[in-house]
Write a protein that holds these residues in place. Structure first.
Motif, PDB file in Angstrom:
ATOM      1  N   THR A  27       0.837  -1.209   0.000  1.00 50.43           N
ATOM      2  CA  THR A  27       0.000   0.000   0.000  1.00 50.43           C
ATOM      3  C   THR A  27       0.868   1.254   0.000  1.00 50.43           C
ATOM      4  O   THR A  27       0.612   2.212  -0.733  1.00 50.43           O
ATOM      5  CB  THR A  27      -0.949   0.005   1.218  1.00 50.43           C
TER       6      THR A  27
ATOM      7  N   ASP B 107       2.281   1.643  -3.395  1.00 50.08           N
ATOM      8  CA  ASP B 107       1.233   2.099  -4.316  1.00 50.08           C
ATOM      9  C   ASP B 107       1.001   3.602  -4.186  1.00 50.08           C
ATOM     10  O   ASP B 107       0.814   4.297  -5.188  1.00 50.08           O
ATOM     11  CB  ASP B 107      -0.080   1.357  -4.048  1.00 50.08           C
TER      12      ASP B 107
ATOM     13  N   ALA C  23       1.672   6.249  -7.066  1.00 51.97           N
ATOM     14  CA  ALA C  23       0.565   7.119  -7.471  1.00 51.97           C
ATOM     15  C   ALA C  23       0.993   8.589  -7.431  1.00 51.97           C
ATOM     16  O   ALA C  23       0.646   9.370  -8.320  1.00 51.97           O
ATOM     17  CB  ALA C  23      -0.647   6.882  -6.570  1.00 51.97           C
TER      18      ALA C  23
ATOM     19  N   THR D  41      -4.613   9.960  -3.833  1.00 57.01           N
ATOM     20  CA  THR D  41      -5.382   8.833  -3.291  1.00 57.01           C
ATOM     21  C   THR D  41      -6.307   8.241  -4.352  1.00 57.01           C
ATOM     22  O   THR D  41      -6.492   7.022  -4.397  1.00 57.01           O
ATOM     23  CB  THR D  41      -6.183   9.229  -2.032  1.00 57.01           C
ATOM     24  N   GLN D  42      -6.849   9.064  -5.229  1.00 60.06           N
ATOM     25  CA  GLN D  42      -7.666   8.543  -6.331  1.00 60.06           C
ATOM     26  C   GLN D  42      -6.822   7.665  -7.245  1.00 60.06           C
ATOM     27  O   GLN D  42      -7.254   6.586  -7.645  1.00 60.06           O
ATOM     28  CB  GLN D  42      -8.296   9.687  -7.130  1.00 60.06           C
ATOM     29  N   ALA D  43      -5.620   8.131  -7.581  1.00 56.67           N
ATOM     30  CA  ALA D  43      -4.736   7.348  -8.453  1.00 56.67           C
ATOM     31  C   ALA D  43      -4.313   6.034  -7.800  1.00 56.67           C
ATOM     32  O   ALA D  43      -4.125   5.027  -8.478  1.00 56.67           O
ATOM     33  CB  ALA D  43      -3.505   8.180  -8.820  1.00 56.67           C
ATOM     34  N   ALA D  44      -4.183   6.043  -6.480  1.00 60.87           N
ATOM     35  CA  ALA D  44      -3.786   4.836  -5.754  1.00 60.87           C
ATOM     36  C   ALA D  44      -4.974   3.929  -5.459  1.00 60.87           C
ATOM     37  O   ALA D  44      -4.784   2.781  -5.054  1.00 60.87           O
ATOM     38  CB  ALA D  44      -3.089   5.212  -4.445  1.00 60.87           C
ATOM     39  N   GLY D  45      -6.185   4.454  -5.644  1.00 59.26           N
ATOM     40  CA  GLY D  45      -7.377   3.679  -5.338  1.00 59.26           C
ATOM     41  C   GLY D  45      -7.557   3.454  -3.850  1.00 59.26           C
ATOM     42  O   GLY D  45      -7.979   2.386  -3.412  1.00 59.26           O
ATOM     43  N   THR D  46      -7.235   4.491  -3.085  1.00 55.65           N
ATOM     44  CA  THR D  46      -7.324   4.379  -1.628  1.00 55.65           C
ATOM     45  C   THR D  46      -7.929   5.653  -1.051  1.00 55.65           C
ATOM     46  O   THR D  46      -8.357   6.532  -1.789  1.00 55.65           O
ATOM     47  CB  THR D  46      -5.931   4.063  -1.034  1.00 55.65           C
ATOM     48  N   SER D  47      -7.946   5.756   0.248  1.00 53.75           N
ATOM     49  CA  SER D  47      -8.575   6.911   0.908  1.00 53.75           C
ATOM     50  C   SER D  47      -7.531   7.836   1.531  1.00 53.75           C
ATOM     51  O   SER D  47      -6.372   7.453   1.706  1.00 53.75           O
ATOM     52  CB  SER D  47      -9.511   6.414   2.012  1.00 53.75           C
TER      53      SER D  47
ATOM     54  N   THR E 182      -6.122   6.294   4.630  1.00 53.86           N
ATOM     55  CA  THR E 182      -5.051   5.327   4.370  1.00 53.86           C
ATOM     56  C   THR E 182      -3.733   6.053   4.125  1.00 53.86           C
ATOM     57  O   THR E 182      -2.688   5.667   4.649  1.00 53.86           O
ATOM     58  CB  THR E 182      -5.409   4.433   3.168  1.00 53.86           C
TER      59      THR E 182
END
Length: 198
Positions: free
Chosen positions: A16, A19, A23, A42-48, A51
């Motif tokens: 994570t 990532d 990102a 965070t959008q590019a990493a697909g997370t919040s 996180t």
């Protein structure tokens, strides 16, 4: 006694974190430093956001510092690969500039690595790329001097410091104006020729 393998949780945490760093570099390359917001990263990493802050409590600046360090390692690895094919001491030193120019060909990444990133490290400190490159060049010059290949009076340590500065400036120039890369490489080759015994 062998080291214990990381747990699944530790591996996921590392993945994570990686990532998020990757990102950040993706967003930097596409949008530039100013537009590289926590939201976009965070959008590019697909997370919040939560996180991101769990992994980087200091937020964006801490994440970008790690991205800067990763780029330093990438430049060093590229330079190492170029050095492996070099025929002489000058070619092995030149390899560091070639690696920098490759990085600078990604405009925003090149500017981040050469201009903005050093500000994250802080005054008086060098990133892994600059400090390792300086040591590598100084060692190469010292060996060339020992073999009688350098002009009289060349100080390997002082010269390495100046060559690292030249590499960084060439990286900035090439990021700003990609067509300048060839002339910067030619000028650097001239500097190296000037260090050699005649």
């Amino acid at each position: 006694m062998s080291a214990q393998a990381p747990s699944l949780r530790e591996r996921q945490r590392s993945r994570t974190r990686a990532d998020l760093v990757n990102a950040a570099l993706t967003v930097l390359a596409r949008r530039g430093l100013e537009a590289s917001t926590v939201t976009l990263i965070t959008q590019a990493a697909g997370t919040s956001r939560a996180t991101l802050y769990a992994h980087f409590p200091e937020g964006r600046s801490q994440l970008l510092l790690e991205a800067y360090e990763l780029l330093g390692h990438r430049v060093l690895e590229a330079a190492k690969a170029h050095r492996a094919g070099a025929e002489d001491w000058a070619g092995r030193i030149r390899a560091s500039l070639v690696a920098m120019l490759e990085l600078a060909s990604e405009r925003e990444i090149g500017l981040f690595y050469n201009v903005s990133g050093p500000q994250l490290v802080g005054r008086g400190a060098r990133g892994i790329g600059s400090s390792t490159t300086r040591r590598t060049i100084a060692d190469e010059l010292e060996l060339a001097r020992f073999r009688g290949l350098l002009a009289e009076g060349v100080d390997p340590e002082a010269t390495a410091a100046l060559l690292v500065g030249a590499i960084r400036e060439a990286g900035i120039d090439a990021a700003l104006e990609p067509s300048s890369a060839a002339s910067r490489l030619a000028a650097f080759d001239g500097l190296l020729r000037g260090l050699a015994v005649r």
